[in-house]
Design a protein around this motif. Structure first.
Motif, PDB file in Angstrom:
ATOM      1  N   GLN A 194       1.019  -1.397   0.451  1.00 45.64           N
ATOM      2  CA  GLN A 194       0.241  -0.193   0.179  1.00 45.64           C
ATOM      3  C   GLN A 194       0.914   1.485   0.150  1.00 45.64           C
ATOM      4  OE1 GLN A 194      -2.804  -0.525   3.369  1.00 45.64           O
ATOM      5  NE2 GLN A 194      -3.981  -1.929   2.378  1.00 45.64           N
ATOM      6  N   ARG A 197       2.682   1.405  -3.661  1.00 45.63           N
ATOM      7  CA  ARG A 197       1.778   2.344  -4.479  1.00 45.63           C
ATOM      8  C   ARG A 197       0.914   3.455  -4.248  1.00 45.63           C
ATOM      9  NH1 ARG A 197      -2.368  -0.661  -2.741  1.00 45.63           N
ATOM     10  NH2 ARG A 197      -1.580  -2.437  -3.652  1.00 45.63           N
ATOM     11  N   LYS A 198       0.840   4.514  -2.729  1.00 38.08           N
ATOM     12  CA  LYS A 198       0.736   5.909  -2.278  1.00 38.08           C
ATOM     13  C   LYS A 198       1.682   6.452  -3.277  1.00 38.08           C
ATOM     14  CE  LYS A 198      -0.825   8.335   1.107  1.00 38.08           C
ATOM     15  NZ  LYS A 198      -0.882   8.678   2.685  1.00 38.08           N
ATOM     16  N   GLU A 199       3.042   5.795  -2.942  1.00 40.09           N
ATOM     17  CA  GLU A 199       4.425   6.931  -3.298  1.00 40.09           C
ATOM     18  C   GLU A 199       4.299   6.455  -4.730  1.00 40.09           C
ATOM     19  OE1 GLU A 199       7.159   4.505  -1.577  1.00 40.09           O
ATOM     20  OE2 GLU A 199       7.308   6.002   0.576  1.00 40.09           O
ATOM     21  N   ALA A 200       4.360   5.706  -5.267  1.00 40.29           N
ATOM     22  CA  ALA A 200       3.735   5.901  -6.618  1.00 40.29           C
ATOM     23  C   ALA A 200       2.861   6.746  -7.755  1.00 40.29           C
ATOM     24  CB  ALA A 200       3.221   4.355  -8.112  1.00 40.29           C
ATOM     25  N   ASP A 201       1.225   6.527  -6.290  1.00 42.05           N
ATOM     26  CA  ASP A 201       0.332   7.545  -7.351  1.00 42.05           C
ATOM     27  C   ASP A 201       0.855   8.845  -7.137  1.00 42.05           C
ATOM     28  OD1 ASP A 201      -0.961   5.773  -7.954  1.00 42.05           O
ATOM     29  OD2 ASP A 201      -2.081   5.295  -6.233  1.00 42.05           O
ATOM     30  N   GLU A 202       1.827   9.716  -5.623  1.00 45.04           N
ATOM     31  CA  GLU A 202       1.659  10.329  -5.635  1.00 45.04           C
ATOM     32  C   GLU A 202       3.304  10.832  -6.964  1.00 45.04           C
ATOM     33  OE1 GLU A 202       3.357  10.654  -1.976  1.00 45.04           O
ATOM     34  OE2 GLU A 202       1.276  10.797  -0.811  1.00 45.04           O
ATOM     35  N   ALA A 204       3.141   9.460  -9.736  1.00 42.29           N
ATOM     36  CA  ALA A 204       2.640   9.767 -11.197  1.00 42.29           C
ATOM     37  C   ALA A 204       1.246  11.747 -11.478  1.00 42.29           C
ATOM     38  CB  ALA A 204       1.550   8.734 -11.022  1.00 42.29           C
ATOM     39  N   LYS A 205       1.091  11.226  -9.776  1.00 43.97           N
ATOM     40  CA  LYS A 205       0.734  12.843  -9.788  1.00 43.97           C
ATOM     41  C   LYS A 205       1.818  14.486 -10.101  1.00 43.97           C
ATOM     42  CE  LYS A 205      -2.520  15.706  -6.482  1.00 43.97           C
ATOM     43  NZ  LYS A 205      -3.246  15.141  -5.505  1.00 43.97           N
ATOM     44  N   ARG A 208       2.624  14.209 -13.775  1.00 42.65           N
ATOM     45  CA  ARG A 208       1.846  15.400 -14.860  1.00 42.65           C
ATOM     46  C   ARG A 208       1.539  16.681 -14.489  1.00 42.65           C
ATOM     47  NH1 ARG A 208      -1.664  10.859 -12.628  1.00 42.65           N
ATOM     48  NH2 ARG A 208      -2.537  11.950 -11.733  1.00 42.65           N
TER      49      ARG A 208
END
Length: 217
Positions: A194, A197-202, A204-205, A208
C-alpha cells in the motif's frame, strides 16, 4: 488331678454292677467311665439307691473319668519346628513337584493378583477403560511376570502418554505461532504494498502537474 488305681478284682466289680449302673445313669456317662474309690468300696457296696449314690458322688468316692483323648503336645511341637524351617527337606516330600505346587494354581493366583490391581486402578480413575482392556489382555497373554512388572508397565505407558500429550500441545502451539507469523508477515507485506502504491500515485501526480506546467510554458 485325680490319680486312678487299678480296678478291683473281678468278684468285687461284679458285686458293684448295680452301683456302677446307677452311678453311670446319674453322671450321664458310660459305665466304663465310672471310677470308684478303692477305700470306699464297702460304702459303695452298701449303697443300693440313687440317693446314696448321689451322696457318694458328692463325697467324690464315685467320680466320672475324663474322656481319654490324644495329646496334642507332639503335634504342636512338630508344627513349631516346621515354622523354624525344620522337617521340610526333600525327605519329607510327598508327591511330585506338580502335585505339591500345581502350575495351574500358581497361574490362577497370579492372574487374580494382576486383575485385582487393574480393577483397583480403574475404579480409582488411574487408568481408563481402554487401557484397562489392553492391560487385561496382555496379562492374560502372560506379558507380566508379577505385579511389580505390571506397575512399571502402567507407569511407563502413562509417561509415554503424557509425553505424547505434551508433544501434541507443543506442535499445536508451534502451528499457532507459525500462523500468527504468517498473518503478521502478510499484514506487513500488505502495508508495504500500500505504501509503495501510494508513493507511486503521488509520483505520477507530481509528474502530471510538471508536464502540465511545461505545456503551458
Amino acid at each position: 488331678q485325680l490319680h486312678f488305681f487299678h480296678p478291683p478284682s473281678l468278684t468285687m466289680v461284679k458285686s458293684l454292677k448295680t452301683q456302677r449302673r446307677l452311678a453311670a445313669d446319674i453322671l450321664k456317662c458310660g459305665k466304663g467311665r465310672v471310677w470308684i474309690a478303692p477305700d470306699a468300696l464297702s460304702d459303695v457296696k452298701m449303697a443300693n439307691s440313687r440317693e446314696a449314690i448321689r451322696k457318694l458322688i458328692k463325697e467324690e468316692n464315685i467320680v466320672k473319668r475324663q474322656v481319654v483323648m490324644r495329646s496334642r503336645y507332639r503335634w504342636r511341637f512338630v508344627q513349631k519346628q516346621k515354622k523354624m524351617g525344620r522337617h521340610s527337606g526333600t525327605g519329607m516330600f510327598r508327591g511330585t513337584k506338580e502335585a505339591r505346587n500345581p502350575a495351574k494354581e500358581a497361574w490362577m493366583a497370579r492372574q487374580r493378583v494382576l486383575r485385582r490391581l487393574l480393577n483397583k486402578f480403574r475404579s480409582a480413575g488411574k487408568i481408563d477403560s481402554h487401557l484397562y482392556r489392553t492391560l487385561y489382555a496382555k496379562a492374560k497373554g502372560n506379558t507380566f511376570k508379577n505385579k511389580r512388572v505390571l506397575l512399571e508397565h502402567i507407569f511407563k505407558m502413562k509417561q509415554e502418554a503424557e509425553r505424547a500429550r505434551k508433544l501434541e500441545e507443543q506442535k499445536k502451539a508451534l502451528i499457532e505461532k507459525h500462523r500468527r507469523d504468517r498473518e503478521k508477515r502478510a499484514a506487513r507485506e500488505t502495508r508495504r504494498a500500500q505504501r509503495i502504491r501510494k508513493e507511486a500515485d503521488e509520483a505520477a501526480k507530481l509528474l502530471r502537474v510538471a508536464m502540465e506546467k511545461a505545456g503551458k510554458a
